[in-house]
Design a protein around this motif. Sequence first.
Motif, PDB file in Angstrom:
ATOM      1  N   TYR C 149       0.828  -1.207   0.000  1.00 20.49           N
ATOM      2  CA  TYR C 149       0.000   0.000   0.000  1.00 20.49           C
ATOM      3  C   TYR C 149       0.861   1.256   0.000  1.00 20.49           C
ATOM      4  CZ  TYR C 149      -3.391  -3.448   1.552  1.00 20.49           C
ATOM      5  OH  TYR C 149      -4.171  -4.561   1.653  1.00 20.49           O
ATOM      6  N   GLN C 183      -9.595  -0.170  -4.510  1.00 17.60           N
ATOM      7  CA  GLN C 183     -10.856  -0.643  -3.938  1.00 17.60           C
ATOM      8  C   GLN C 183     -11.485   0.526  -3.205  1.00 17.60           C
ATOM      9  OE1 GLN C 183      -8.544  -3.790  -2.068  1.00 17.60           O
ATOM     10  NE2 GLN C 183     -10.308  -5.109  -2.384  1.00 17.60           N
ATOM     11  N   ARG C 184     -12.776   0.712  -3.432  1.00 17.11           N
ATOM     12  CA  ARG C 184     -13.454   1.830  -2.764  1.00 17.11           C
ATOM     13  C   ARG C 184     -14.676   1.313  -2.042  1.00 17.11           C
ATOM     14  NH1 ARG C 184     -12.130   5.259  -7.343  1.00 17.11           N
ATOM     15  NH2 ARG C 184     -10.356   6.510  -6.689  1.00 17.11           N
ATOM     16  N   TRP C 185     -14.930   1.902  -0.889  1.00 17.24           N
ATOM     17  CA  TRP C 185     -16.113   1.559  -0.114  1.00 17.24           C
ATOM     18  C   TRP C 185     -16.808   2.848   0.290  1.00 17.24           C
ATOM     19  CZ3 TRP C 185     -11.253  -0.473   1.046  1.00 17.24           C
ATOM     20  CH2 TRP C 185     -11.079  -1.827   0.786  1.00 17.24           C
ATOM     21  N   VAL C 187     -19.595   4.063   2.995  1.00 15.55           N
ATOM     22  CA  VAL C 187     -20.364   3.615   4.151  1.00 15.55           C
ATOM     23  C   VAL C 187     -21.156   4.793   4.713  1.00 15.55           C
ATOM     24  CG1 VAL C 187     -18.802   1.771   4.802  1.00 15.55           C
ATOM     25  CG2 VAL C 187     -18.455   4.030   5.740  1.00 15.55           C
ATOM     26  N   ILE C 188     -22.241   4.443   5.374  1.00 13.22           N
ATOM     27  CA  ILE C 188     -23.046   5.458   6.053  1.00 13.22           C
ATOM     28  C   ILE C 188     -22.252   5.945   7.260  1.00 13.22           C
ATOM     29  CG2 ILE C 188     -25.258   5.903   7.157  1.00 13.22           C
ATOM     30  CD1 ILE C 188     -26.351   3.521   5.594  1.00 13.22           C
ATOM     31  N   ARG C 189     -22.221   7.237   7.462  1.00  8.05           N
ATOM     32  CA  ARG C 189     -21.420   7.785   8.553  1.00  8.05           C
ATOM     33  C   ARG C 189     -21.921   7.330   9.927  1.00  8.05           C
ATOM     34  NH1 ARG C 189     -17.912  12.292   7.429  1.00  8.05           N
ATOM     35  NH2 ARG C 189     -18.271  12.905   5.280  1.00  8.05           N
ATOM     36  N   SER C 190     -23.222   7.320  10.081  1.00  8.84           N
ATOM     37  CA  SER C 190     -23.757   7.027  11.410  1.00  8.84           C
ATOM     38  C   SER C 190     -23.976   5.535  11.576  1.00  8.84           C
ATOM     39  CB  SER C 190     -25.067   7.781  11.601  1.00  8.84           C
ATOM     40  OG  SER C 190     -26.134   6.883  11.598  1.00  8.84           O
ATOM     41  N   ASN C 191     -24.152   5.103  12.818  1.00  8.46           N
ATOM     42  CA  ASN C 191     -24.402   3.687  13.046  1.00  8.46           C
ATOM     43  C   ASN C 191     -25.873   3.355  12.903  1.00  8.46           C
ATOM     44  OD1 ASN C 191     -25.184   5.095  15.261  1.00  8.46           O
ATOM     45  ND2 ASN C 191     -24.534   3.540  16.704  1.00  8.46           N
ATOM     46  N   GLU C 199     -19.670   8.339   3.755  1.00 12.91           N
ATOM     47  CA  GLU C 199     -18.229   8.593   3.732  1.00 12.91           C
ATOM     48  C   GLU C 199     -17.555   7.579   2.815  1.00 12.91           C
ATOM     49  OE1 GLU C 199     -16.640   8.686   7.645  1.00 12.91           O
ATOM     50  OE2 GLU C 199     -15.054  10.076   7.045  1.00 12.91           O
ATOM     51  N   ASN C 200     -16.534   8.042   2.099  1.00  9.62           N
ATOM     52  CA  ASN C 200     -15.832   7.164   1.159  1.00  9.62           C
ATOM     53  C   ASN C 200     -14.472   6.760   1.717  1.00  9.62           C
ATOM     54  OD1 ASN C 200     -17.699   7.205  -1.040  1.00  9.62           O
ATOM     55  ND2 ASN C 200     -17.118   9.324  -1.336  1.00  9.62           N
ATOM     56  N   PHE C 201     -14.144   5.500   1.497  1.00 11.69           N
ATOM     57  CA  PHE C 201     -12.817   5.004   1.865  1.00 11.69           C
ATOM     58  C   PHE C 201     -12.225   4.285   0.670  1.00 11.69           C
ATOM     59  CE2 PHE C 201     -14.954   5.376   5.896  1.00 11.69           C
ATOM     60  CZ  PHE C 201     -13.986   5.961   6.671  1.00 11.69           C
ATOM     61  N   GLU C 202     -10.919   4.281   0.584  1.00  6.04           N
ATOM     62  CA  GLU C 202     -10.298   3.563  -0.527  1.00  6.04           C
ATOM     63  C   GLU C 202      -9.003   2.908  -0.059  1.00  6.04           C
ATOM     64  OE1 GLU C 202      -9.148   6.013  -3.755  1.00  6.04           O
ATOM     65  OE2 GLU C 202      -7.931   7.342  -2.539  1.00  6.04           O
ATOM     66  N   ARG C 203      -8.647   1.895  -0.806  1.00  5.95           N
ATOM     67  CA  ARG C 203      -7.378   1.207  -0.546  1.00  5.95           C
ATOM     68  C   ARG C 203      -6.734   0.954  -1.904  1.00  5.95           C
ATOM     69  NH1 ARG C 203      -7.474  -4.406   2.564  1.00  5.95           N
ATOM     70  NH2 ARG C 203      -8.314  -5.139   0.603  1.00  5.95           N
ATOM     71  N   ILE C 204      -5.557   1.501  -2.092  1.00 12.87           N
ATOM     72  CA  ILE C 204      -4.864   1.361  -3.378  1.00 12.87           C
ATOM     73  C   ILE C 204      -3.696   0.413  -3.188  1.00 12.87           C
ATOM     74  CG2 ILE C 204      -3.609   2.547  -5.198  1.00 12.87           C
ATOM     75  CD1 ILE C 204      -5.209   5.058  -4.372  1.00 12.87           C
TER      76      ILE C 204
END
Lengths: 117, 106, 298
Positions: C149, C183-185, C187-191, C199-204
């Motif tokens: 990464y 890879q992108r995800w 997700v809903i910010r709240s529980n 909110e967006n997250f990614e892993r390259i």
Amino acid sequence: MSKAASMFHPKRLDLSGFVNTRVIRDHNKRNAFAQMEPERQALRYIIRNTSLPQRTRAQAQLQLSQMHCYTRPTQIKNRCVASGTARSVFRDFRLNRFQFRMQALAGELPGVKKASW
Amino acid sequence: MSQSRILDLVKTQCRIFSATFNPQRLRLGNKILRQRLRGPTLAAWYPTKIVSFRDLQNTYKPLGLTTFDEAEDDREEAIQITKLRGKGRPKKKRTAAESRSAKKKK
Amino acid sequence: MFLGTTRSLVGASKRLWTPISIRSLSTPNQPSAPSTKTSTTAPQIKAEPTPTSATSPTSATPMPVKESAAFEKPPVKEWLVELWRSLTTLFNVLVLIIFLFLEYSRSDRLADLEKNARLPRSVQALYLRPLRRKAEHGLPVCDLQLRSYSAENLEFFADFAIRAAYYLKLPVSGPVPLPRITQRWTVIRSNFVHKKSKENFERITLRRLIQIKDGHPEAVQAWLAFLRKHAFYGVGMKANVWEHESLDAGKALDASLPEIQKTVGPHLAQFGQREDNKRPGTIFDALDNARYAEPKNL
């Protein structure tokens, strides 16, 4: 034939991390499936094999359907490792969406960053 | 080339490469045999138990070494205190006659 | 870099030297020289106290008047000031000479060191690009894929792998940068509820491919083992190794058959049916028996 699910309970709890009744139950189901999988596959092979006598195949069907429900793979549900939640669990991390977000923001998931594009 | 010759060829081919000779295309269920077992991977979903303090205690007690588990000591002390105050856990009912629900019905 | 500075200092001193000498010899009246020249040179000289008494060198406006007066009859006060100024310039020059002498000796010493002592070749090689062997046939033997990464770790380890391959006499090509896996995800910010706030997250995942060409299989294995032993944090490895067989594979197998029989024979001898376990009739009689016909109960 005993239908009790207790036959699949381990003597001692061998789980760590978040533990919950539902997590334990799912874990037991997984273990039961892993234990009985060869037998299930053998029965499935007999059922699918059209060259075998019809009687044998019907018997195999009956046996397979009468196996304990814990030994079925469809009983297994992926649950969050950190919170035990069964909904929106990422297979990559074995985490629920909220746990994933918290851990990603805390930098506990290698390589995962906040994205903007 | 005749049909039988071709069949012979296929049969030999199957024998050499250890494949199943199935000219009528019967459903023999070999699909099931080819599948790998998913059990071990599925069973490894949850993290397994790591060594706990009690395991350490169990290994070192027989060797004549003393171990201190403060949390356990605190728990036992609290139980003693509640027992002295008469707030300990009730005795286990062994028979149906002793149970509370049985008393209520009467 | 060090040499560069000294050279520039030397140049500056040359520039400084000429105006001072001219001024001190021929035109003692010219007041502009010292401060303007020193300002262009090194800071040591700049720090020296420049004489700014009665006639300030920076003040340009009163100069012409004074010059015309000096040509006729220089007064005592002017003469004293001139002496003082020349003395200070002399001091400046002396300081400069000492400084240059020191500098020269230092650079000289360094040059001597470079001439007489050097780093080991293997250490020197670390500052240069990795060396490579030339492939004779260009037959690929092993594909190593590195994944990480972080680019720094990946580049470092790829470099390390190539250097290791050189010392094992393995021709190597690469590192080839393979396409990144993103890879992108979302997700809903709240529980709980609030579905619109996300909110967006990614892993390259970055990848590098290193290919070994026509190396000996054992050398390739040694290389892979070395890399595994010195595995770098945050870098994953995946290797595809190809082995090549000669065209007479069947003959070789036939030749090795007696050897295999010798080793397998003792194991096979242990298989068989026990003498006391034999029963009358065939196996089908036993299977047709009522005990076997009953469905198995789980």
